[in-house]
Write a protein that holds these residues in place. Structure first.
Motif, PDB file in Angstrom:
ATOM      1  N   ALA A  85       0.888  -1.246  -0.027  1.00 14.64           N
ATOM      2  CA  ALA A  85       0.028   0.055   0.097  1.00 14.64           C
ATOM      3  C   ALA A  85       0.710   1.304   0.148  1.00 14.64           C
ATOM      4  O   ALA A  85       1.764   1.278   0.678  1.00 14.64           O
ATOM      5  N   GLY A  86       0.554   2.092  -1.102  1.00 14.47           N
ATOM      6  CA  GLY A  86       1.355   3.516  -0.761  1.00 14.47           C
ATOM      7  C   GLY A  86       2.457   3.280  -2.092  1.00 14.47           C
ATOM      8  O   GLY A  86       2.687   2.344  -2.418  1.00 14.47           O
ATOM      9  N   GLY A  87       3.015   4.441  -2.093  1.00 13.58           N
ATOM     10  CA  GLY A  87       4.118   4.508  -3.284  1.00 13.58           C
ATOM     11  C   GLY A  87       3.401   4.742  -4.606  1.00 13.58           C
ATOM     12  O   GLY A  87       2.220   4.759  -4.934  1.00 13.58           O
ATOM     13  N   ASP A  88       4.229   4.166  -5.397  1.00 14.41           N
ATOM     14  CA  ASP A  88       3.817   3.969  -7.150  1.00 14.41           C
ATOM     15  C   ASP A  88       4.534   2.899  -7.655  1.00 14.41           C
ATOM     16  O   ASP A  88       5.746   2.430  -7.484  1.00 14.41           O
ATOM     17  N   GLU A  89       3.446   2.030  -8.011  1.00 17.37           N
ATOM     18  CA  GLU A  89       3.867   0.652  -8.401  1.00 17.37           C
ATOM     19  C   GLU A  89       4.859   0.727  -9.577  1.00 17.37           C
ATOM     20  O   GLU A  89       5.744  -0.055  -9.897  1.00 17.37           O
ATOM     21  N   GLU A  90       4.769   1.877 -10.565  1.00 15.62           N
ATOM     22  CA  GLU A  90       5.693   2.056 -11.677  1.00 15.62           C
ATOM     23  C   GLU A  90       6.923   2.285 -11.219  1.00 15.62           C
ATOM     24  O   GLU A  90       7.914   2.201 -12.035  1.00 15.62           O
ATOM     25  N   TYR A  91       6.996   3.296 -10.294  1.00 11.46           N
ATOM     26  CA  TYR A  91       8.416   3.801  -9.666  1.00 11.46           C
ATOM     27  C   TYR A  91       8.467   3.522  -8.331  1.00 11.46           C
ATOM     28  O   TYR A  91       8.258   4.291  -7.563  1.00 11.46           O
ATOM     29  N   PRO A  92       8.799   2.182  -7.958  1.00 15.79           N
ATOM     30  CA  PRO A  92       8.658   2.016  -6.541  1.00 15.79           C
ATOM     31  C   PRO A  92       9.787   2.207  -5.690  1.00 15.79           C
ATOM     32  O   PRO A  92       9.401   2.254  -4.224  1.00 15.79           O
ATOM     33  N   ASP A  93      10.872   2.749  -6.115  1.00 15.18           N
ATOM     34  CA  ASP A  93      11.969   2.786  -5.251  1.00 15.18           C
ATOM     35  C   ASP A  93      12.481   4.451  -5.043  1.00 15.18           C
ATOM     36  O   ASP A  93      13.405   4.878  -4.662  1.00 15.18           O
ATOM     37  N   GLU A  94      11.204   5.328  -5.419  1.00 11.07           N
ATOM     38  CA  GLU A  94      11.702   6.745  -5.339  1.00 11.07           C
ATOM     39  C   GLU A  94      11.612   7.153  -3.898  1.00 11.07           C
ATOM     40  O   GLU A  94      10.870   6.576  -2.979  1.00 11.07           O
TER      41      GLU A  94
END
Length: 684
Positions: free
Chosen positions: A102-111
């Motif tokens: 939950a949370g973050g961005d699935e496409e850019y997960p390590d930002e």
């Protein structure tokens, strides 16, 4: 009317309004259709026929589980349109536990900078949870993404910004190792002793083994280029992966061999090349929209290849190698594939027999005919998913958006599958550009009689294919809803599957001179506009265009190059300057020519011919298309007195995370097109 009768009628009206909140308000077909629940991220348990998926209903995301003969159950209890993404669902093998993020961005997960579209005081963290499938509150495991259960279900591995973490049911999560790149394809060995991963370092990537006990990391056969899609052999003694190089700028398409399948012995580290793609068609690596390497129980490695000019699945003997054997063939493309639950069969989604739709088939790897799963009605099926001995999928049709189904005698819904009201079936059409390229499209016939305005809808990607019904992607599902609403208001709408898209073979996808190398795909957009203009029931002075991302780029290009045809447009987060660094394998003179071609391929390169009004829509936290692309275009339009409107969403990402952002955007699109095309009023 007596006071008592009036009071009774008033009570009845209030009761109806409370039971059906929208009953007392005016009908809003766009809002009603956008609020329909859509399903995605379908996953299954390895040993039992239990499926899980994420449902998005008017921006409220929740996780559901379902199985044959059992009503679907909701495992989470979110209630707000807050843009909080739910993704990376993973079952324990026995289906008793489900991990998710939950949370973050699935496409850019390590930002480092996390999305915060709801403008909270602090951006929601990206967190891994485990929830009991039988019911209960989710348990927070730690910050990160890409969770995967050990074979016995007692441990959970996940990753966060280059670290691999390990959680045990008997303790807290601990960091095992930190690497320099981004970790993907995390998987356990069959005995649960090791973790397999791919580490991307930008222009190259490695495959590595991580000891789950002491955290020792060992790179397997490191080399130049990318090493991806690692997979264990069934006994865990070997690892296979794909290694590929990106072709140099300007290289001919029929020369060079750029990829191979490598196999490494885990104990000794000895590597061998099982097979290398020969030069010619398929000599450049291209994968599907899912995993691209599988190792079957009977010793075959399955992989995608375009040797015939179409994306198909091949099998090769993992021990002896030799010539790959085609498991699928014909003038169609396999979009996704995987092993069946028995690990001796292939399950795949493709447009076999109907190039603008998707179906799912299963066939034995050892040989035998393919059997279509899910019945033979008009339902389209995407993303096959295995759970125990069952196969599930994401299904859509003309009226029902993406929903989870079980593929038995028919595609039986696992959960909710409501239908939109009044939707029409789009018609499959083809047309040719001036250079002879044939394109496919879907035509939404506008309601009413006589000459009316018309629109070209342009998808993004460009590696996409629009289909004859709801798309499984929520982004394009919303676009489909909008096209239906436009048709209901009297617009003819032509959806264009232009060159460089998927679904129509290698030659179409890798057509020459696309994008920064000449924007040849715009010829298909222009042909679509001319196709509409030539219709007797279209007013040629009221043809417009709209689209997002790459579709926003092509919309802007249409308005810049051909304002005489495209009288108005809506540009969602499009690219407007195609300038970018030129590869250093070119001479200085060739680099300068390449930069000039990039500029000539840009909407800004034709800005002096732009006259038509445009609506610009963009979120300023977009990580796919820089917000500055819309800023620079607005400045240039202002300098030339070209009328435009703007709609900006602070903190929104590329594919808007909040439902309300979509609703505002599409309402603004409708109003703008009504003013500039339907009523032909000038912008104030």
């Amino acid at each position: 009317m007596s006071r008592r009768l009036f009071f009774r009628l008033w009570l009845a009206f209030v009761g109806l309004a409370l039971a059906h909140p929208g009953a007392a308000a005016a009908s809003d077909p766009l809002a009603e259709a956008l609020a329909l629940p859509t399903a995605g991220s379908l996953t299954g348990a390895a040993d039992v026929p239990v499926f899980g998926w994420v449902e998005n209903a008017a921006g409220v995301r929740n996780i559901w589980v379902g199985a044959r003969g059992q009503p679907a159950r909701r495992l989470t209890a979110h209630t707000q349109d807050d843009g909080l993404q739910l993704y990376d669902l993973a079952f324990s093998r026995d289906g008793s536990s489900l991990a998710f993020v939950a949370g973050g961005d699935e496409e850019y997960p390590d930002e480092e900078s996390l999305p915060n579209p709801a403008a909270r005081a602090e951006a929601p963290a990206q967190q891994v949870f485990i929830v009991p499938v039988a019911g209960g509150a989710p348990l927070l495991i730690g910050r990160g993404h890409s969770p995967v259960f050990s074979p016995d279900g007692q441990r959970l591995a996940f990753t966060r910004r280059g670290e691999v973490w390990l959680w045990s049911r008997s303790g807290q999560a601990q960091s095992l190792v930190k690497v320099d790149g981004r970790i993907t394809s995390l998987a356990w060995s069959p005995d649960g002793a090791r973790l397999l991963l791919s580490e991307s370092r930008g222009e190259h990537s490695y495959v590595a083994l991580l000891d789950a006990g002491d955290g020792r990391l060992r790179y397997l056969d490191p080399g130049l280029g990318h090493s991806t899609d690692p997979v264990f052999s069934p006994d865990g003694h070997e690892v296979a992966f794909i290694r590929y190089l990106s072709p140099p700028q300007g290289a001919a398409h029929d020369v060079g061999t750029y990829w191979s399948i490598r196999v490494v012995d885990v104990a000794s580290g000895r590597a061998r090349s099982l097979w290398a793609a020969p030069a010619g068609r398929g000599g450049r690596y291209a994968g599907t929209r899912s995993r691209n390497l599988f190792w079957s129980r009977d010793g075959h490695i399955l992989f995608p290849w375009e040797r015939t000019g179409w994306m198909h699945v091949y099998a090769i003997d993992a021990a002896r190698g030799g010539e790959p054997r085609a498991l699928t063939s014909g003038a169609f493309e396999v979009e996704t594939f995987l092993l069946g639950g028995d690990r001796t069969s292939l399950v795949y989604a493709a447009n076999d027999g109907d190039i603008d739709r998707r179906r799912i088939w299963r066939r034995p790897i050892a040989g035998g005919p393919a059997v279509r799963l899910g019945g033979r009605d008009s339902t389209m099926l995407f993303y096959p998913t295995v759970a125990g001995d069952s196969v599930g999928a994401i299904a859509t049709d003309v009226a029902r958006p993406a929903h989870a189904v079980l593929l038995d005698e028919r595609a039986s819904p696992l959960g909710r599958a409501p239908a939109a009201q009044g939707f029409i079936a789009p018609e499959a059409v083809t047309f040719r550009a001036a250079d002879g390229m044939e394109s496919h499209g879907q035509f939404f016939r506008g309601r009413g009689e006589g000459r009316r305005p018309a629109l070209v809808y342009i998808h993004g990607g460009p590696r996409r294919q629009m289909v004859l019904g709801f798309h499984p992607s929520r982004y394009y599902s919303n676009g489909y809803i909008m096209n239906q609403q436009l048709a209901a208001r009297g617009y003819h709408v032509l959806v264009v599957n232009y060159r460089s898209g998927t679904g129509y073979g290698l030659a179409f996808r890798d057509a020459p001179d696309t994008g920064r190398e000449g924007a040849s795909e715009y010829r298909d957009i222009l042909a679509a506009g001319r196709w509409l203009e030539a219709r007797a029931d279209v007013d040629p002075a009221r043809v417009g265009a709209w689209g997002g991302s790459w579709g926003g780029y092509l919309t802007a290009l249409a308005l810049a190059r051909d304002s005489d045809l495209f009288a108005s447009g809506v540009d969602f987060h499009g690219v407007h300057s195609m300038l970018r660094p030129v590869p250093n394998n070119l001479s200085p003179e060739a680099q300068e020519r390449a930069r000039q071609l990039q500029w000539a391929s840009s909407p800004l390169g034709a800005i002096d011919r732009w006259r038509s009004p445009v609506l610009l829509i963009h979120g300023d936290d977009d990580r796919n298309v820089d917000f500055a692309q819309s800023l620079v275009l607005a400045r240039e339009l202002s300098a030339r007195g070209i009328p435009y409107r703007e709609l900006v969403f602070p903190n929104e990402r590329h594919s808007f995370f909040r439902h309300d952002s979509w609703l505002q955007s599409l309402r603004a699109t409708m109003d703008f097109l009504d003013q500039t095309l339907m009523r032909r009023q000038p912008l104030q």
